[in-house]
Write an enzyme that holds these catalytic residues in place. Structure first.
Site, PDB file in Angstrom:
ATOM      1  CG  HIS A  17      -2.132  -0.978   1.234  1.00  0.00           C
ATOM      2  ND1 HIS A  17      -2.050  -1.646   2.793  1.00  0.00           N
ATOM      3  CD2 HIS A  17      -2.991  -1.273   0.618  1.00  0.00           C
ATOM      4  CE1 HIS A  17      -3.164  -2.812   2.247  1.00  0.00           C
ATOM      5  NE2 HIS A  17      -3.752  -2.259   1.044  1.00  0.00           N
ATOM      6  CE  LYS A  41     -12.649  -7.032   4.806  1.00  0.00           C
ATOM      7  NZ  LYS A  41     -12.119  -6.557   3.587  1.00  0.00           N
ATOM      8  NE  ARG A  90      -3.041  -7.499  -4.333  1.00  0.00           N
ATOM      9  CZ  ARG A  90      -3.789  -7.970  -3.495  1.00  0.00           C
ATOM     10  NH1 ARG A  90      -3.162  -7.931  -2.194  1.00  0.00           N
ATOM     11  NH2 ARG A  90      -5.070  -8.133  -3.603  1.00  0.00           N
ATOM     12  CB  SER A 127      -4.166  -6.396   4.748  1.00  0.00           C
ATOM     13  OG  SER A 127      -3.995  -5.000   4.082  1.00  0.00           O
TER      14      SER A 127
END
Ligand code: PNS
Length: 158
Positions: A17, A41, A90, A127
């Site tokens: 990030h 979440k 990514r 993460s």
């Protein structure tokens, strides 16, 4: 002033990030890191903790500011006069998902999305994986800022 937003959950912020945020800050006058408030979440760090962490790890980049948002990202963009979103890609599978979101966001609002290839050094990084590794005692140094490393150990110990 050229503005862009780097949105995400940042639970927690990783070096991947930070790489995208730093590179965006070299291209734009102002980068707003926008942390999603997602009540559905469960998270390891609260939104306010994530904001404090992001502020600490970006303190040396003067044109970065950190905010929270809920609801649609494009509404946040419109409210803050931000015409573009930057997203790190990514792997190819990221693109499938991000393309759809970018097209929907543009359709809803005219807000553009720019894709930035992740530094290959971090293309495997997320993460969730960082939390999983740290939870089971693995070494995440080098994958996250030192502050996050320290906080992960504190939070996940015992
Ligand atoms: O770090 P994440 O969890 O992959 O970030 C995802 C995020 C926050 C960028 C994305 O879920 C988002 O923009 N959420 C806000 C709701 C929204 O605008 N959805 C898009 C509808 S097309």
């Amino acid at each position: 002033m050229r503005r862009v937003v780097c949105p995400g959950s940042f639970d927690p912020v990783t070096n991947g990030h930070l790489d995208i945020i730093g590179r965006s800050a070299r291209l734009y006058d102002e980068v707003t890191v926008a942390v999603l408030i997602n009540v559905e979440k469960s998270s390891l760090f609260t939104v306010d903790e994530r904001i404090d962490i992001l502020q600490a790890v970006t303190k040396d980049i003067p044109n970065v500011k950190v905010r929270k948002f809920h609801g649609l990202l494009v509404d946040f963009c419109r409210q803050n006069d931000i015409p573009a979103i930057v997203k790190g890609i990514r792997v190819v599978s990221d693109f499938d998902y991000e393309l759809q979101m970018a097209q929907l966001n543009y359709r809803m609002s005219g807000v553009e999305t720019l894709f930035m290839p992740t530094n290959p050094e971090y293309s495997f990084l997320s993460s969730s994986r960082v939390k999983e590794i740290a939870r089971y005692g693995g070494d995440v140094s080098g994958l996250v800022p030192d502050l996050v490393h320290k906080l992960l150990i504190e939070r996940l110990r015992g």
